[in-house]
Design a protein around this motif. Structure first.
Motif, PDB file in Angstrom:
ATOM      1  N   PRO A   1       5.412  -4.176   5.667  1.00  0.00           N
ATOM      2  CA  PRO A   1       5.486  -3.154   6.727  1.00  0.00           C
ATOM      3  C   PRO A   1       6.104  -3.684   8.027  1.00  0.00           C
ATOM      4  CG  PRO A   1       3.361  -3.078   5.644  1.00  0.00           C
ATOM      5  CD  PRO A   1       4.052  -4.301   5.141  1.00  0.00           C
ATOM      6  N   LEU A   2       5.834  -4.955   8.361  1.00  0.00           N
ATOM      7  CA  LEU A   2       6.425  -5.539   9.573  1.00  0.00           C
ATOM      8  C   LEU A   2       7.937  -5.678   9.442  1.00  0.00           C
ATOM      9  CD1 LEU A   2       3.947  -8.358  10.673  1.00  0.00           C
ATOM     10  CD2 LEU A   2       4.365  -6.157  11.739  1.00  0.00           C
ATOM     11  N   ALA A   3       8.407  -6.110   8.284  1.00  0.00           N
ATOM     12  CA  ALA A   3       9.854  -6.244   8.060  1.00  0.00           C
ATOM     13  C   ALA A   3      10.541  -4.883   8.178  1.00  0.00           C
ATOM     14  CB  ALA A   3      10.124  -6.860   6.694  1.00  0.00           C
ATOM     15  N   ILE A   4       9.899  -3.844   7.642  1.00  0.00           N
ATOM     16  CA  ILE A   4      10.463  -2.492   7.712  1.00  0.00           C
ATOM     17  C   ILE A   4      10.485  -2.001   9.163  1.00  0.00           C
ATOM     18  CG2 ILE A   4      10.072  -0.075   7.060  1.00  0.00           C
ATOM     19  CD1 ILE A   4       8.889  -1.227   4.393  1.00  0.00           C
ATOM     20  N   ALA A   5       9.376  -2.215   9.881  1.00  0.00           N
ATOM     21  CA  ALA A   5       9.266  -1.751  11.267  1.00  0.00           C
ATOM     22  C   ALA A   5      10.191  -2.521  12.215  1.00  0.00           C
ATOM     23  CB  ALA A   5       7.827  -1.873  11.744  1.00  0.00           C
ATOM     24  N   ALA A   6      10.556  -3.752  11.838  1.00  0.00           N
ATOM     25  CA  ALA A   6      11.399  -4.568  12.718  1.00  0.00           C
ATOM     26  C   ALA A   6      12.840  -4.079  12.787  1.00  0.00           C
ATOM     27  CB  ALA A   6      11.385  -6.023  12.246  1.00  0.00           C
ATOM     28  N   CYS A   7      13.261  -3.265  11.838  1.00  0.00           N
ATOM     29  CA  CYS A   7      14.666  -2.838  11.781  1.00  0.00           C
ATOM     30  C   CYS A   7      14.924  -1.718  12.793  1.00  0.00           C
ATOM     31  CB  CYS A   7      15.027  -2.361  10.377  1.00  0.00           C
ATOM     32  SG  CYS A   7      16.770  -1.901  10.240  1.00  0.00           S
ATOM     33  N   PRO A   8      15.822  -1.938  13.777  1.00  0.00           N
ATOM     34  CA  PRO A   8      16.071  -0.902  14.797  1.00  0.00           C
ATOM     35  C   PRO A   8      16.848   0.301  14.275  1.00  0.00           C
ATOM     36  CG  PRO A   8      17.499  -2.785  15.166  1.00  0.00           C
ATOM     37  CD  PRO A   8      16.571  -3.171  14.048  1.00  0.00           C
TER      38      PRO A   8
ATOM     39  N   ALA B   1      16.414   1.537  11.015  1.00  0.00           N
ATOM     40  CA  ALA B   1      15.691   2.051   9.840  1.00  0.00           C
ATOM     41  C   ALA B   1      16.483   1.868   8.552  1.00  0.00           C
ATOM     42  CB  ALA B   1      15.320   3.523  10.044  1.00  0.00           C
ATOM     43  N   ALA B   2      17.071   0.680   8.402  1.00  0.00           N
ATOM     44  CA  ALA B   2      17.876   0.403   7.209  1.00  0.00           C
ATOM     45  C   ALA B   2      17.055  -0.187   6.065  1.00  0.00           C
ATOM     46  CB  ALA B   2      19.009  -0.566   7.567  1.00  0.00           C
ATOM     47  N   ILE B   3      15.789  -0.531   6.319  1.00  0.00           N
ATOM     48  CA  ILE B   3      14.965  -1.200   5.306  1.00  0.00           C
ATOM     49  C   ILE B   3      13.886  -0.244   4.800  1.00  0.00           C
ATOM     50  CG2 ILE B   3      13.460  -3.174   4.851  1.00  0.00           C
ATOM     51  CD1 ILE B   3      14.814  -4.590   7.207  1.00  0.00           C
ATOM     52  N   LYS B   4      13.682  -0.257   3.498  1.00  0.00           N
ATOM     53  CA  LYS B   4      12.614   0.566   2.913  1.00  0.00           C
ATOM     54  C   LYS B   4      11.920  -0.247   1.816  1.00  0.00           C
ATOM     55  CE  LYS B   4      15.579   2.763  -0.527  1.00  0.00           C
ATOM     56  NZ  LYS B   4      16.079   4.001  -1.101  1.00  0.00           N
ATOM     57  N   PRO B   5      10.670   0.114   1.461  1.00  0.00           N
ATOM     58  CA  PRO B   5       9.987  -0.628   0.393  1.00  0.00           C
ATOM     59  C   PRO B   5      10.649  -0.368  -0.958  1.00  0.00           C
ATOM     60  CG  PRO B   5       8.629   1.175   1.216  1.00  0.00           C
ATOM     61  CD  PRO B   5       9.852   1.154   2.055  1.00  0.00           C
TER      62      PRO B   5
ATOM     63  N   ASN C   1      16.739  -9.100  13.012  1.00  0.00           N
ATOM     64  CA  ASN C   1      15.327  -8.809  13.288  1.00  0.00           C
ATOM     65  C   ASN C   1      14.474  -8.936  12.034  1.00  0.00           C
ATOM     66  OD1 ASN C   1      15.432  -8.373  15.995  1.00  0.00           O
ATOM     67  ND2 ASN C   1      15.245  -6.158  15.896  1.00  0.00           N
ATOM     68  N   CYS C   2      15.013  -8.494  10.903  1.00  0.00           N
ATOM     69  CA  CYS C   2      14.243  -8.548   9.655  1.00  0.00           C
ATOM     70  C   CYS C   2      13.935 -10.001   9.268  1.00  0.00           C
ATOM     71  CB  CYS C   2      14.989  -7.827   8.537  1.00  0.00           C
ATOM     72  SG  CYS C   2      16.670  -8.413   8.268  1.00  0.00           S
ATOM     73  N   TYR C   3      14.890 -10.894   9.501  1.00  0.00           N
ATOM     74  CA  TYR C   3      14.690 -12.302   9.144  1.00  0.00           C
ATOM     75  C   TYR C   3      13.598 -12.932  10.001  1.00  0.00           C
ATOM     76  CZ  TYR C   3      15.601 -17.223   8.290  1.00  0.00           C
ATOM     77  OH  TYR C   3      15.467 -18.557   7.970  1.00  0.00           O
ATOM     78  N   THR C   4      13.481 -12.511  11.265  1.00  0.00           N
ATOM     79  CA  THR C   4      12.421 -13.065  12.109  1.00  0.00           C
ATOM     80  C   THR C   4      11.042 -12.666  11.590  1.00  0.00           C
ATOM     81  OG1 THR C   4      12.456 -11.191  13.637  1.00  0.00           O
ATOM     82  CG2 THR C   4      13.903 -13.040  14.157  1.00  0.00           C
ATOM     83  N   MET C   5      10.957 -11.521  10.937  1.00  0.00           N
ATOM     84  CA  MET C   5       9.691 -11.053  10.382  1.00  0.00           C
ATOM     85  C   MET C   5       9.483 -11.500   8.936  1.00  0.00           C
ATOM     86  SD  MET C   5       7.945  -9.270  12.525  1.00  0.00           S
ATOM     87  CE  MET C   5       8.453 -10.292  13.879  1.00  0.00           C
ATOM     88  N   CYS C   6      10.613 -11.739   8.241  1.00  0.00           N
ATOM     89  CA  CYS C   6      10.530 -12.032   6.807  1.00  0.00           C
ATOM     90  C   CYS C   6      11.537 -13.121   6.425  1.00  0.00           C
ATOM     91  CB  CYS C   6      10.803 -10.744   6.019  1.00  0.00           C
ATOM     92  SG  CYS C   6      10.716 -10.979   4.235  1.00  0.00           S
ATOM     93  N   PRO C   7      11.081 -14.363   6.288  1.00  0.00           N
ATOM     94  CA  PRO C   7      12.003 -15.454   5.952  1.00  0.00           C
ATOM     95  C   PRO C   7      12.652 -15.325   4.573  1.00  0.00           C
ATOM     96  CG  PRO C   7       9.737 -16.262   6.140  1.00  0.00           C
ATOM     97  CD  PRO C   7       9.712 -14.823   6.527  1.00  0.00           C
ATOM     98  N   ALA C   8      12.198 -14.364   3.770  1.00  0.00           N
ATOM     99  CA  ALA C   8      12.813 -14.141   2.456  1.00  0.00           C
ATOM    100  C   ALA C   8      14.008 -13.190   2.554  1.00  0.00           C
ATOM    101  CB  ALA C   8      11.791 -13.589   1.482  1.00  0.00           C
ATOM    102  N   MET C   9      14.468 -12.914   3.787  1.00  0.00           N
ATOM    103  CA  MET C   9      15.649 -12.066   3.996  1.00  0.00           C
ATOM    104  C   MET C   9      16.683 -12.817   4.836  1.00  0.00           C
ATOM    105  SD  MET C   9      13.818  -8.381   4.739  1.00  0.00           S
ATOM    106  CE  MET C   9      15.330  -7.431   4.653  1.00  0.00           C
TER     107      MET C   9
END
Length: 201
Positions: free
Chosen positions: A50-57, A59-63, A84-92
């Protein structure tokens, strides 16, 4: 070389502004031009989805579910490569030898003296990554600093000098190409307007 005023040159590896590139006279910014690569097998183990999704300004990320792994999917056409997504999710991870490069931003300052604080503005959208000496980047910055030293009045910062002569003249003197990336169409920027002590309603 004697300069009319201080020139702060900053460096950051992405648009997330850790290096104060948003408010420096000249900023060297690492840019990415490809969406993140998703390591689906790691996402659920090292990321809060949810944090990785919310970090995208944008809204390009979805589960998503990939090969029985809880993961995410990226809508590539919406991605603005901000990291932004990488700062929340190192697997991206976002780094790519073909897509990475350097952008130069100019004209920012924190000082409230004489004129209001300013955000840096894009001068050069992309310069190829050329380690170990980055000749094109160095040559472009040197040209801007030389022009500033010759043209600016005493105590005038880079951004103040550019606004006095006009951005069109600055691009012409610095031999910089104006491209579509220079057009600021980011609609969420309205939250940064009228936020200086010098603004009067």
């Amino acid at each position: 070389m004697r300069l009319p005023a201080q020139v702060r040159i900053s460096l950051a590896c992405c648009l997330n502004m850790c290096g104060a590139v948003h408010c420096s006279d000249i900023a060297i910014l690492g840019v990415h031009r490809k969406p993140p690569f998703i390591e689906h097998h790691r996402v659920s183990r090292v990321c809060e989805i949810p944090l990785a999704i919310a970090a995208c300004p944008t809204a390009a990320i979805k589960p998503a579910k990939v090969d029985e792994h809880k993961s995410v999917a990226v809508k590539n056409e919406r991605c603005m490569f901000c990291g932004n997504c990488y700062t929340m999710c190192p697997a991206m991870p976002l780094t790519s030898a073909e897509g990475d490069g350097i952008a130069l931003w100019v004209g920012g300052k924190v000082s409230n003296a004489r004129t209001a604080p300013k955000f840096s503005k894009l001068a050069v959208p992309y310069i190829p990554n050329e380690p170990p000496r980055w000749p094109t980047t160095v040559k472009t910055i040197k040209r801007i600093v030389d022009l500033y030293a010759q043209d600016a009045m005493r105590y005038e910062r880079v951004g103040e000098w550019i606004e006095r002569i006009g951005w069109e003249k600055f691009f012409e003197k610095a031999e910089l190409e104006f491209r579509h990336e220079h057009i600021d169409d980011y609609r969420l920027a309205m939250t940064t307007w009228r936020t200086t002590t010098q603004f009067k309603w």
